[in-house]
Scaffold this active site. Structure first.
Site, PDB file in Angstrom:
ATOM      1  N   LYS A 178       0.860  -1.184   0.000  1.00 53.02           N
ATOM      2  CA  LYS A 178       0.000   0.000   0.000  1.00 53.02           C
ATOM      3  C   LYS A 178       0.895   1.232   0.000  1.00 53.02           C
ATOM      4  CE  LYS A 178      -2.005  -1.705   3.641  1.00 53.02           C
ATOM      5  NZ  LYS A 178      -2.864  -2.079   4.782  1.00 53.02           N
ATOM      6  N   THR A 214     -10.363   8.543   6.455  1.00 53.42           N
ATOM      7  CA  THR A 214      -9.706   7.349   5.909  1.00 53.42           C
ATOM      8  C   THR A 214      -9.435   6.294   6.974  1.00 53.42           C
ATOM      9  OG1 THR A 214      -7.544   8.406   6.186  1.00 53.42           O
ATOM     10  CG2 THR A 214      -8.610   8.631   4.028  1.00 53.42           C
ATOM     11  N   GLY A 216      -9.557   3.150   8.847  1.00 48.29           N
ATOM     12  CA  GLY A 216     -10.017   1.800   8.535  1.00 48.29           C
ATOM     13  C   GLY A 216      -9.799   1.379   7.098  1.00 48.29           C
ATOM     14  N   THR A 217      -9.074   2.177   6.310  1.00 57.15           N
ATOM     15  CA  THR A 217      -8.881   1.822   4.903  1.00 57.15           C
ATOM     16  C   THR A 217      -8.088   0.527   4.738  1.00 57.15           C
ATOM     17  OG1 THR A 217      -6.991   3.337   4.824  1.00 57.15           O
ATOM     18  CG2 THR A 217      -9.080   4.141   3.951  1.00 57.15           C
ATOM     19  N   GLY A 218      -7.065   0.319   5.573  1.00 57.07           N
ATOM     20  CA  GLY A 218      -6.259  -0.902   5.460  1.00 57.07           C
ATOM     21  C   GLY A 218      -7.070  -2.151   5.751  1.00 57.07           C
ATOM     22  N   CYS A 219      -7.885  -2.093   6.796  1.00 55.92           N
ATOM     23  CA  CYS A 219      -8.758  -3.220   7.139  1.00 55.92           C
ATOM     24  C   CYS A 219      -9.751  -3.489   6.011  1.00 55.92           C
ATOM     25  CB  CYS A 219      -9.534  -2.923   8.420  1.00 55.92           C
ATOM     26  SG  CYS A 219      -8.525  -2.480   9.843  1.00 55.92           S
TER      27      CYS A 219
END
Length: 271
Positions: A178, A214, A216-219
């Protein structure tokens, strides 16, 4: 005439709970549901958390974690597994054992190690155990700081592609690096996919969206990748669909308000 029932497409998320609903298990369940699958969950920890930060973490006892895993795996056949933060070697080993026993497939591991502030979230011992666990994953989804811990050097726009391959080769797994907004000369968000089995690299671009919502975007990205894999997509297609879904959810949530800190993405396009 016999009533033939159609099974759900199912995804299990193994992660921590976010009481504010922006990240963790809550973001996973929203993403899995929005992308068209049935979400089940095993909770590794609970947090006292809101849009402004985390004030307390309570680790679930490992024996109860194992009972959660046994309960769902013994009853439900999962098309994919998403794994979030694993805070100790004991937890990592317990999960690895159950995944092996039940021959879990399409494992997407988000190797959560570093907070947005840059602070480490797990111990060096747990990081070492996590590195041993990475080859069991179908694909891992580190952010830039986590990737730097895995590979041992800094990452920038000039070496992000070669670094994704370096990590994948070292840990024998596919990698979604990412990258974020690595290049200030563009308005693109970059994600780099290295597919281990084919030794191919793919650069995935989506527009940069100006917002603080943004959280929680990784989850959400890792759980949506798991969902598309579980629905039968090949890895490249699953990653591209997931990146687009998250980007669209950011766009739909950029002008929404929740709490006093960094708000969530808008998983369902709520009005």
């Amino acid at each position: 005439m016999e009533n033939i029932k159609t099974p759900y497409q199912t995804v299990l998320t193994i992660a921590g709970s976010d009481s504010g609903g922006c990240a963790g298990i809550q973001a996973d369940i929203k993403s899995i549901s929005a992308c068209g699958a049935y979400a089940a969950s095993v909770i590794t920890a609970t947090t006292a958390q809101n849009t402004q930060g985390v004030t307390d973490i309570h680790a679930i006892p490992v024996d109860h974690l194992e009972k959660q895993l046994e309960a769902v795996f013994s009853d439900i056949e999962f098309d994919a597994i998403k794994i979030g933060m694993l805070h100790s070697c004991e937890v990592i080993n317990a999960i690895a054992s159950k995944l092996s026993t039940y021959k879990a497939k399409n494992i997407v591991l988000d190797p959560v190690m570093v907070a947005t502030s840059g602070d480490k979230l797990i111990t060096d011992e747990a990081i070492d155990c996590l590195k041993q666990f990475l080859p069991k994953a179908t694909v891992i989804t580190p952010n830039r700081k986590e990737a730097e811990i895995l590979v041992g050097h800094a990452i920038d726009k000039d070496n992000c592609e070669v670094t994704a391959r370096e990590i994948g080769t070292q840990f024998k797994t596919s990698v979604v690096l990412k990258g974020g907004h690595l290049d200030p000369t563009t308005n693109d968000m970059l994600d780099i996919l290295y597919e281990y089995k084919t030794d191919q690299l793919f650069v995935i671009k989506n527009p940069l969206i100006d917002t603080n919502n943004t959280h929680g975007t990784g989850c959400s990205l890792s759980s949506s990748i798991a969902t598309f894999l579980g629905k039968g997509d090949q890895l490249e297609e699953a990653v591209r669909k997931a990146c687009q879904y998250v980007n669209q959810s950011i766009a739909k949530g950029k002008d929404k308000a929740l709490g006093r800190g960094n708000g969530p993405i808008n998983h369902f396009g709520l009005k």
